[in-house]
Design a protein around this motif. Structure first.
Motif, PDB file in Angstrom:
ATOM      1  N   ALA A  55       3.758  -1.545   3.829  1.00  0.00           N
ATOM      2  CA  ALA A  55       3.101  -0.272   3.523  1.00  0.00           C
ATOM      3  C   ALA A  55       4.032   0.919   3.718  1.00  0.00           C
ATOM      4  O   ALA A  55       4.925   0.900   4.572  1.00  0.00           O
ATOM      5  CB  ALA A  55       1.860  -0.106   4.402  1.00  0.00           C
ATOM      6  N   PRO A 106       0.026  -6.406   2.010  1.00  0.00           N
ATOM      7  CA  PRO A 106      -0.535  -5.264   2.746  1.00  0.00           C
ATOM      8  C   PRO A 106       0.322  -4.838   3.930  1.00  0.00           C
ATOM      9  O   PRO A 106       0.202  -3.704   4.405  1.00  0.00           O
ATOM     10  CB  PRO A 106      -1.899  -5.787   3.199  1.00  0.00           C
ATOM     11  CG  PRO A 106      -1.793  -7.268   3.162  1.00  0.00           C
ATOM     12  CD  PRO A 106      -0.830  -7.591   2.068  1.00  0.00           C
ATOM     13  N   PRO A 139       0.818  -1.217   0.000  1.00  0.00           N
ATOM     14  CA  PRO A 139       0.000   0.000   0.000  1.00  0.00           C
ATOM     15  C   PRO A 139       0.853   1.269   0.000  1.00  0.00           C
ATOM     16  O   PRO A 139       1.948   1.298   0.574  1.00  0.00           O
ATOM     17  CB  PRO A 139      -0.793  -0.111   1.309  1.00  0.00           C
ATOM     18  CG  PRO A 139      -0.764  -1.561   1.658  1.00  0.00           C
ATOM     19  CD  PRO A 139       0.545  -2.081   1.156  1.00  0.00           C
ATOM     20  N   ASP A 188      -4.072   1.140  -2.693  1.00  0.00           N
ATOM     21  CA  ASP A 188      -4.595   0.341  -1.582  1.00  0.00           C
ATOM     22  C   ASP A 188      -5.265  -0.883  -2.179  1.00  0.00           C
ATOM     23  O   ASP A 188      -6.381  -0.823  -2.672  1.00  0.00           O
ATOM     24  CB  ASP A 188      -5.584   1.150  -0.740  1.00  0.00           C
ATOM     25  CG  ASP A 188      -6.036   0.399   0.507  1.00  0.00           C
ATOM     26  OD1 ASP A 188      -5.685  -0.787   0.647  1.00  0.00           O
ATOM     27  OD2 ASP A 188      -6.741   0.999   1.345  1.00  0.00           O
TER      28      ASP A 188
END
Length: 325
Positions: free
Chosen positions: A225, A222, A131, A156
């Motif tokens: 990030a 994820p 992300p 995202d």
């Protein structure tokens, strides 16, 4: 203690490459975040590639020298992001190259999350992306719609690790490649990419398409990030339309490099531009950018900056490169 523990006299597990140009104030924050990683500092190296900065970038790097077990400052005199990126992976000492924008701040578990994917996911990805959350210098305006988010490098992909879909790729503010794959593909095309204040891009698109054609896969984590700075100068319709124009221009240049014929490009770009013109409201012409000229729109016209105007700017950029480039 992390399972990825290392010792200084061994090859680092991963190289973090930060290419920078006159952003010492933001670079300082990126480096500070790297000192807070959950992975032991002797397990990774940090390479700052200074692409002809005229600010105090070298002084900032010198101040961080003692805070990393492995830290190198590399000066690249030839201007260009692609050139700087290639310099970074070529002087690196590890099998994985993690590119971090100089105005991005990684989360504490960023490096460890990347290595976990490379060590556990099969087949091993050629590239990992995570992300990219925006850090707005001023509050996000209401007129910034979801379709505009890509122009601000926002990404995202959800909370679940997965392979990127066929039409998805990691983005350069937060992207990691296997070094062997970069070497095989020849790295980034130095005809493409930012040079100073230019908004030319496309180097990531071309590289990713090359790697995909070789049968490689791209993975989304994820946990890997970063937060990416959005300066107030970019939160303006003039910059957005310019950004869209140069994106179209860049795609046309990529098409030329990969061998699409000039006749095909001219016919398709003319048809696509005419189609957009016929489909859109006449007001959209107010935003039509001219190559190398400022765009005459102001704050009162923000309400007109919608998907249609951005698409037209993109088409005009492609058309301009094909016919006038």
């Amino acid at each position: 203690m992390s399972q990825h523990a290392n010792v200084v006299n061994q090859t680092p597990l991963i190289s973090v490459v930060i290419c920078t140009y006159n952003r010492a104030d933001r670079l300082l924050l990126a480096l500070e975040a790297l000192t807070q990683q959950t992975l032991p500092s002797d397990a990774f190296e940090v390479l700052v590639v200074d692409n002809r900065s005229t600010d105090n970038t070298s002084a900032i790097c010198q101040s961080f020298q003692a805070r990393f077990a492995r830290f190198r400052y590399v000066y690249e005199p030839m201007q260009g992001l692609s050139k700087a990126r290639n310099t970074g992976w070529r002087v690196s000492q590890s099998p994985y190259i993690a590119y971090l924008d100089d105005d991005a701040i990684p989360c504490q578990g960023w490096i460890e999350a990347i290595l976990t994917v490379f060590e556990t996911v099969q087949p091993k990805p050629v590239s990992i992306g995570g992300p990219i959350y925006p850090l707005w210098e001023i509050p996000r305006p209401d007129w910034v719609t979801p379709v505009m988010e890509t122009l601000f490098t926002m990404l995202d992909g959800g909370d679940v690790p997965r392979w990127f879909e066929d039409d998805e790729y990691p983005w350069g503010a937060n992207v990691i490649y296997r070094r062997d794959a970069l070497e095989k593909a020849g790295g980034f095309c130095e005809q493409l990419g930012r040079k100073g204040q230019s908004l030319l891009s496309g180097e990531e698109t071309l590289l990713n398409a090359t790697l995909k054609a070789q049968g490689e896969g791209f993975y989304y984590s994820p946990q890997a990030a970063v937060s990416h700075w959005v300066p107030k100068e970019r939160i303006h319709p003039e910059w957005l339309v310019q950004r869209s124009y140069w994106q179209g221009y860049s795609v046309a240049l990529v098409d030329h490099i990969v061998g699409k014929s000039s006749l095909y490009q001219r016919l398709s770009s003319t048809w696509n531009l005419l189609k957009r013109v016929l489909d859109l409201n006449p007001l959209v012409f107010e935003c039509l950018p001219r190559p190398k000229r400022p765009i005459p729109i102001g704050p009162m016209q923000i309400g007109l900056l919608d998907r249609a105007r951005l698409i037209l700017s993109w088409q005009w950029g492609y058309f301009s490169k094909v016919w006038f480039g």
